[in-house]
Design an enzyme around this catalytic site. Structure first.
Site, PDB file in Angstrom:
ATOM      1  N   GLU A 188     -17.676   6.829  -8.404  1.00 44.57           N
ATOM      2  CA  GLU A 188     -16.620   5.975  -8.948  1.00 44.57           C
ATOM      3  C   GLU A 188     -17.233   4.609  -9.225  1.00 44.57           C
ATOM      4  O   GLU A 188     -17.995   4.081  -8.410  1.00 44.57           O
ATOM      5  CB  GLU A 188     -15.465   5.840  -7.961  1.00 44.57           C
ATOM      6  CG  GLU A 188     -14.391   4.846  -8.395  1.00 44.57           C
ATOM      7  CD  GLU A 188     -13.302   4.671  -7.342  1.00 44.57           C
ATOM      8  OE1 GLU A 188     -12.965   5.669  -6.667  1.00 44.57           O
ATOM      9  OE2 GLU A 188     -12.809   3.540  -7.187  1.00 44.57           O
ATOM     10  N   GLU A 193     -11.663  -5.275  -9.772  1.00 51.73           N
ATOM     11  CA  GLU A 193     -10.512  -5.170  -8.888  1.00 51.73           C
ATOM     12  C   GLU A 193     -10.201  -6.561  -8.355  1.00 51.73           C
ATOM     13  O   GLU A 193     -11.096  -7.384  -8.160  1.00 51.73           O
ATOM     14  CB  GLU A 193     -10.787  -4.236  -7.709  1.00 51.73           C
ATOM     15  CG  GLU A 193     -10.933  -2.785  -8.068  1.00 51.73           C
ATOM     16  CD  GLU A 193     -11.156  -1.931  -6.828  1.00 51.73           C
ATOM     17  OE1 GLU A 193     -10.199  -1.278  -6.387  1.00 51.73           O
ATOM     18  OE2 GLU A 193     -12.276  -1.944  -6.303  1.00 51.73           O
TER      19      GLU A 193
END
Length: 712
Positions: A188, A193
């Site tokens: 991933e 974020e």
């Protein structure tokens, strides 16, 4: 966006990606009203980055200039699963949660009750009409899977982020085909974020990779960056440049992080029968990935919204673009020219060693066992069982002329085995072997020569804790040549004759090869247990049990032998937490556990733990009791405890207030409160975790004594 929750875990934690799922949808237009007026944002839109050199070729983009979201490029994920992070939103395909207006994509999180599917959209059992889960927030998650899949390149988003406690926007990537298996083995890439911006998270953004082996052996590594302008006030461009074995992170073309394949790995299985293996080269980041943009609410990392969080909150996206390096599309290398030579690559987590522990090699039948003080050799006893006399001719030390092997000729149902069911010559050790550390990444491997077999021959590999606590796997070996056979412990199935399955905490026979039907003539050599990283077969301490009986003391002058890991810590800053067993100032009290928290920035916990879970069901309805005194509360306003049952299974935090501030105080916690918080008493591995107020632990000094569980 799968994240570790620092406030929740004793050793290793992880969560999962922001909530997934999906359903078919048509183009979505803008609603009649917007949480951000178009007049306030129209002047902030910009053209592509002016810093990119001519070798970067634009291969995919969405400028969001149309009237509706382009479903040729994006799919909506639709569900209420909580993303594996205990998030609070349902993802919907509605106009209220995702729309285009004035050249911008709006992803809007709203506070409202909603019902939707409880399965991920890629799950075989996914039903888009399912309304079994109800949540108090809605949002949207868009992905390009099957519509925009990329291997290497520059992926970038220009966006203005939402703000507030419990708000979690992200732009990230998942593998389109899980070549190396489920998350995180196929990787991933988190491009962007941010959690709790303009609140506890400040103005910080994060770039991260996830990889490793199946949970709980997953790993993640990354870092954060604070842009000079507030991310909720200004648009910023967030990007990664990804080439073979190398990934770089940027904000507004400022290079702030680099990771290379020296610091990541995947430990996976394939259909080849080779068992677990380490990925080669740049794996898992050497396959096609797709893009995801979403806005989550709550979850393990940000925690819940609070009274300061206003809704709706909007993630505003100007564009998403993908460039590929025209100089070398195969590797993606050669185009990055924005790199800062002062940025040191992140160490990440290099691939651990695959460890091998021999049970039988050239006639030698000894196994090295780990004990709390040192390793010891345990002699294993070759044995056999035949359902009818005469079914088996066996020689565990057959000399072939070049080496010694184990030979067996089956003329009916029978088995051969290696037994650890004998008393150790060392004081304090019991018979048997604890193989619990092999549960996630362990496997049995051995060389097998089937010289001949009947057409109905059925071979079973078994691991045995004493009948009927036996688990097994059928194998289908070839005939006429030596073959390496590998059986993963996770593949073992429960006993199919009587109810039962192996207890890896207490294994009697770590290797059994059985012919359940037919006839065969075989030879075996090089039997071993293999596992990844910090794992080993462990001796069982005398008095140690996988089932805890009443009454039970965890600590009184010393830690009970069942909690053989001892005292552990988790800390977010080096040297923040220290523990020791010291003589109490009250001589009548004897030894106590002393825990001190440093004055440097950081948070942490102290805990007592076992290397294997324990069944404490007998204490249902009882009490956890311990004595505590806090010599210095420092900046903390309380102490909290919890009990864990192999992460993520936990009781959750039980807040105790400022206990022990006036000297030794006895605290009693009802076991029912722990169970109601999520504790599974049948598999407790951490009977006590203690932590002062998170992020306010400077100079806290506390002591514990007489930790015990009392049945009703």
């Amino acid at each position: 966006m799968r994240k570790l929750s620092l406030a929740m875990l004793p050793l290793i934690l992880t969560g999962l990606a922001a909530c997934g799922g999906g359903s078919s949808t048509t183009d979505v237009g803008s609603p009649s009203s917007s949480s951000i007026s178009s007049s306030s944002i129209s002047s902030t839109s910009s053209a592509s980055s002016q810093s990119l050199n001519e070798n970067w070729a634009l291969v995919w983009s969405d400028e969001f200039e149309g009237e509706s979201i382009d479903t040729n490029k994006w799919s909506f994920e639709v569900n209420c699963t909580g993303g594996g992070n205990n998030e609070l939103q349902c993802y919907t395909p509605r106009e209220e949660n995702a729309y285009l207006d004035n050249g911008f994509l709006h992803i809007v999180a709203r506070e409202e009750s909603y019902q939707g599917p409880g399965e991920w959209d890629d799950s075989p059992s996914y039903d888009p009409n399912d309304t079994s889960v109800q949540r108090d927030y809605t949002s949207a998650r868009l992905r390009t899977k099957g519509k925009g899949d990329f291997k290497y390149g520059r992926m970038e988003i220009r966006a203005k982020l939402p703000q507030g406690q419990g708000i979690w926007p992200a732009f990230w990537m998942l593998p389109t085909d899980n070549v190396y298996g489920g998350w995180p083995r196929s990787g991933e890439i988190d491009v962007l974020e941010a959690v709790n911006t303009n609140a506890a998270g400040g103005n910080e953004v994060h770039g991260t990779l996830h990889y490793g082996s199946a949970w709980p052996g997953n790993q993640y590594s990354g870092t954060s960056y604070v842009p000079p302008a507030d991310v909720w006030q200004e648009f910023h461009t967030y990007a990664v440049e990804w080439s073979e074995g190398e990934i770089h992170w940027f904000v507004d073309d400022v290079h702030y992080a680099t990771q290379t394949s020296d610091g990541w790995y995947t430990y996976y299985t394939s259909d080849s029968g080779a068992g677990y293996q380490l990925g080669e080269g740049a794996a898992p980041f050497d396959q096609n990935f797709h893009l995801i943009v979403n806005l989550a609410v709550g979850g393990n990392w940000p925690q819940d919204p609070d009274d300061t969080t206003s809704f709706p909150q909007t993630l505003l996206v100007d564009y998403v673009r993908v460039y590929q390096c025209a100089l070398d599309p195969e590797t993606g290398a050669g185009c990055s020219d924005l790199l800062d030579s002062q940025i040191e690559r992140l160490p990440g987590f290099p691939a651990p060693d695959i460890k091998s522990f021999s049970l039988y090699r050239d006639g030698d039948t000894t196994l090295t066992l780990e004990t709390p003080s040192s390793d010891t050799l345990r002699s294993l006893t070759p044995g056999y069982y035949e359902s009818n006399a005469g079914n088996l001719v066996v020689d565990p030390a057959f000399n072939t002329g070049s080496d010694t092997v184990w030979s067996a000729e089956f003329s009916g149902a029978a088995n051969i085995f290696l037994s650890a069911d004998q008393s150790s010559e060392e004081d304090g050790l019991a018979s048997g072997v604890n193989l619990s550390q092999f549960a996630q990444t362990g496997q049995i491997a051995f060389d097998l020569l089937v010289e001949e077999k009947s057409g109905d021959a059925q071979f079973l590999v078994k691991v045995d804790s004493g009948w009927p606590a036996v688990s097994q796997k059928e194998i289908e070996p070839s005939v006429g040549e030596w073959t390496r056979v590998v059986v993963r412990l996770s593949e073992l199935q429960a006993n199919n004759i009587e109810p039962g399955q192996v207890d890896l905490n207490s294994v009697v026979n770590p290797f059994v090869l059985e012919l359940a039907a037919g006839t065969a003539k075989i030879k075996i050599n090089n039997i071993a247990y293999e596992c990844l990283g910090d794992c080993a077969p462990q001796a069982i301490l005398a008095g140690q049990s996988s089932t805890i009986e009443t009454p039970h003391t965890v600590f009184d002058d010393a830690i009970n032998v069942n909690w053989d890991f001892g005292i552990g810590i988790y800390q977010t800053a080096a040297n923040h937490v220290s523990t020791s067993i010291v003589e109490a100032s009250d001589n009548a009290r004897g030894q106590v556990i002393d825990v001190q928290f440093g004055n440097a920035g950081g948070s942490g916990i102290a805990f007592i733990q076992s290397t294997s879970p324990k069944d404490m069901s007998v204490f249902s309805g009882g009490r956890l009791v311990f004595d505590v005194q806090v010599l210095d509360y420092g900046l903390a306003s309380q102490v909290a405890i919890r009990v864990d049952c192999v992460h993520p299974c936990s009781s959750g935090d039980i807040e105790l207030g400022m206990v022990g501030s006036d000297g030794w105080q006895t605290v009693e916690v009802p076991i029912n409160d722990l169970v109601n918080g999520g504790l599974d008493l049948s598999r407790v591995n951490t009977p006590l975790v203690i932590s002062p107020t998170w992020e306010a632990q400077a100079n806290v000094h506390l002591q514990l004594d007489n930790i015990r569980y009392i049945a009703p």
